[in-house]
Design an enzyme around this catalytic site. Structure first.
Site, PDB file in Angstrom:
ATOM      1  N   PHE A   1       0.777  -1.196   0.013  1.00 40.87           N
ATOM      2  CA  PHE A   1       0.211  -0.143  -0.081  1.00 40.87           C
ATOM      3  C   PHE A   1       0.777   1.381   0.015  1.00 40.87           C
ATOM      4  O   PHE A   1       0.432   2.309   0.688  1.00 40.87           O
ATOM      5  CB  PHE A   1      -1.042   0.132   1.123  1.00 40.87           C
ATOM      6  CG  PHE A   1      -1.614  -1.337   1.540  1.00 40.87           C
ATOM      7  CD1 PHE A   1      -2.564  -2.044   0.384  1.00 40.87           C
ATOM      8  CD2 PHE A   1      -1.414  -2.051   2.613  1.00 40.87           C
ATOM      9  CE1 PHE A   1      -3.017  -3.017   0.728  1.00 40.87           C
ATOM     10  CE2 PHE A   1      -1.993  -3.286   3.018  1.00 40.87           C
ATOM     11  CZ  PHE A   1      -2.819  -3.972   1.854  1.00 40.87           C
ATOM     12  N   HIS A   2       1.661   1.151  -0.765  1.00 37.84           N
ATOM     13  CA  HIS A   2       2.771   2.417  -0.849  1.00 37.84           C
ATOM     14  C   HIS A   2       2.982   3.012  -2.293  1.00 37.84           C
ATOM     15  O   HIS A   2       3.936   3.420  -2.775  1.00 37.84           O
ATOM     16  CB  HIS A   2       4.080   2.025  -0.300  1.00 37.84           C
ATOM     17  CG  HIS A   2       4.142   1.614   1.072  1.00 37.84           C
ATOM     18  ND1 HIS A   2       5.291   0.942   1.495  1.00 37.84           N
ATOM     19  CD2 HIS A   2       3.259   1.771   2.176  1.00 37.84           C
ATOM     20  CE1 HIS A   2       4.941   0.477   2.796  1.00 37.84           C
ATOM     21  NE2 HIS A   2       3.811   0.950   3.138  1.00 37.84           N
ATOM     22  N   PRO A   3       1.640   2.930  -3.047  1.00 42.11           N
ATOM     23  CA  PRO A   3       1.992   3.777  -4.356  1.00 42.11           C
ATOM     24  C   PRO A   3       2.444   5.038  -4.562  1.00 42.11           C
ATOM     25  O   PRO A   3       2.034   5.897  -3.563  1.00 42.11           O
ATOM     26  CB  PRO A   3       0.589   3.466  -4.906  1.00 42.11           C
ATOM     27  CG  PRO A   3      -0.240   3.592  -3.781  1.00 42.11           C
ATOM     28  CD  PRO A   3       0.363   2.861  -2.707  1.00 42.11           C
TER      29      PRO A   3
END
Length: 540
Positions: A473-475
């Site tokens: 969850f680190h775009p």
């Protein structure tokens, strides 16, 4: 038609910081448009509640990716905050700044003012660390950062000893002088409650008469007068409305929504926009490109000793911990389940740590793929141990599906599309096995449940990775910052190339993904971006 000095789209990790800093002098009027609603939600404020918040459509965009070839054409699930505080209201709260060299890399890529020495003051300004201020940590900022060590499960100590037996040092502060080593994570909480940027920044800003915060206001596009941004068109209460900006429009909608708003406004690759029914206005081919993200994989173990499963699986265990939390604001409900971890080198050739570790004294073998119902773990004693390479080289992109502002983007992660990334995932798997084989963990491991002892060769490990790994969850980087317009979206002062009066201030501007969780650097970008905006306003 309302008019303000600054209009900010997005009240999330960066946008809340921008709103607070731009308004604190009282000189400028600020309007914040947030597509989501209030953060007054039980599952937001109770730290362990993020397992529920991850799947709540009322506070979460709940995006799905396109089938990803590198992950055997699986579709990924990408939660993003749709609420005051943005993703800082639904994340796992882990506070990691990244390595000093990450930001020196940004500077070396042609971004003056973004090296470690440049950004450290903004990290410190944002933070109150419960351990107190020092050369690296802040002591009087709005964002409270605490350690989980007081409430961490005793099994974490086995993980630390096993890591040291495997050759890795203990590090009491990943955000201090050096990131390398293993230790307890720090999280954004205070008094047993989540410390989102809504709580940290907006709670101050909303009290000021020069600040207007509009919730459930869905931005459709930026208004352009020629090549100048003049305001924003948004929907609220079923009506299309307009707000104008005397000075600047600031997009802080995140790595998915900021490029979407640019493209819907006609800013992007002209040919691609025309194909989606959007009139091209400003050619900017890099919008939505260069996307980076972290991929993680967990190994799960059955334990010989009790874990959090025994406290959180039975109904009486949930009740007991709930009562404990209500009475003391302590215990496992008051912290993240990512209690231990670290940053290490997966092979001796690495010049700096390239692997992030996660240790959680809980297991979920029956969870559906891509989901973690954190309040209902396994009925037996178990724990999980995970890893993620910190600087992947694969690059994805996002694109419009249509001109409809209510239709989500097509997200193409392009995971594991380089040999480097595949090699590091295999190294990460072997690293987990190496630490698990150390005496301190062997003493408590009954058996490896997933993937199981049959997975041994590089080919088997990579196949397991493609079948099971998922986003952490680190775009970032979809509106990348850089010195030239041909392959970047914003300049080093975060101004959108080709458009006056328009900036992007959020994680989408990262030149490269930082080594670790991205929330802390996103907040730093908000702090620094606000200073850049104020500097330019004073000189205008």
């Amino acid at each position: 038609m309302a008019e303000f000095d600054f209009v900010i789209v997005g009240a999330g990790s960066a946008g809340a910081a921008v709103a607070d800093r731009l308004s604190e002098s009282g000189k400028y009027s600020v309007c914040v448009l947030e597509a989501g609603g209030s953060d007054l939600n039980f599952w937001i404020w109770v730290p362990v509640g993020y397992g529920k918040a991850f799947y709540n459509k009322h506070i979460n965009w709940m995006y799905d990716t396109q089938p990803d070839p590198g992950l055997n054409n699986r579709e990924g699930y990408w939660p993003r905050g749709k609420v005051l505080g943005g993703s800082s209201s639904i994340n796992a709260m882990v506070y990691i700044r990244g390595q000093h060299a990450d930001f020196d890399d940004w500077k070396a890529m042609g971004n003056p003012g973004w090296g470690w020495d440049d950004v450290l003051p903004y990290f410190k300004r944002s933070e109150t660390n419960e351990a107190g201020a020092d050369d690296f940590r802040g002591g009087d900022g709005p964002l409270h950062v605490s350690s989980v060590d007081k409430h961490a499960h005793p099994l974490c100590r086995n993980f630390f000893r096993a890591s040291e037996q495997a050759g890795f040092k203990f590090n009491p502060d990943f955000n201090g002088a050096d990131q390398e080593g293993v230790g307890h994570y720090q999280i954004t909480t205070k008094g047993g409650f989540r410390m989102s940027t809504a709580r940290a920044y907006l709670s101050r800003a909303k009290k000021r008469p020069n600040v207007t915060i509009l919730t459930k206001a869905h931005t459709k596009r930026v208004l352009l007068d020629g090549n100048r941004a003049t305001g924003v068109i948004y929907d609220k209460d079923g009506r299309e409305q307009t707000v104008t900006a005397r000075r600047e429009v600031i997009l802080s909608a995140g790595a998915i929504n900021s490029p979407q708003i640019l493209m819907l406004s006609g800013i992007g690759d002209g040919a691609e926009l025309q194909n989606k029914g959007v009139e091209p206005k400003v050619q900017s081919v890099a919008v939505g490109k260069n996307m980076q993200d972290h991929l993680g994989l967990d190994y799960l173990y059955k334990s010989k000793v009790p874990t959090l499963n025994q406290q959180l699986y039975p109904w009486w265990g949930k009740l007991a911990q709930g009562i404990r939390y209500v009475l003391t604001r302590g215990g496992p409900l008051s912290i993240s389940l990512n209690q231990g971890g670290g940053f290490v080198k997966s092979n001796p050739e690495c010049d700096r740590p390239n692997m992030q570790l996660y240790f959680s004294p809980v297991s979920y073998t029956k969870a559906p793929k891509g989901q973690r119902p954190l309040m209902n773990p396994d009925p037996f004693a178990g724990f999980l141990f995970g890893m993620q390479p910190t600087r992947p080289t694969s690059r994805g992109h996002v694109e419009l599906k249509s001109s409809d502002p209510y239709e989500g983007l097509a997200i193409h992660p392009n995971s594991l599309s380089t040999n480097h990334d595949c090699k590091e995932m295999i190294e990460g798997c072997r690293l987990l096995r190496k630490i698990a084989a150390s005496p301190a963990l062997q003493k408590v491991i009954e058996t490896e449940i997933i993937p199981g002892p049959d997975v041994q060769t590089d080919e088997q490990m990579l196949d397991d990775v493609r079948n099971r790994c998922s986003t952490v969850f680190h775009p970032v980087s979809t509106c990348r910052m850089g010195p030239n317009r041909s392959d970047n979206v914003v300049d080093p002062r975060l101004r959108v190339y080709g458009v006056e009066g328009l900036r992007v201030v959020d994680a989408s501007i990262f030149p490269t993904v930082t080594s670790g969780n991205t929330n802390a650097p996103a907040i730093m970008v908000g702090e620094k971006g606000a200073d850049l905006i104020l500097e330019d306003a004073r000189s205008a």
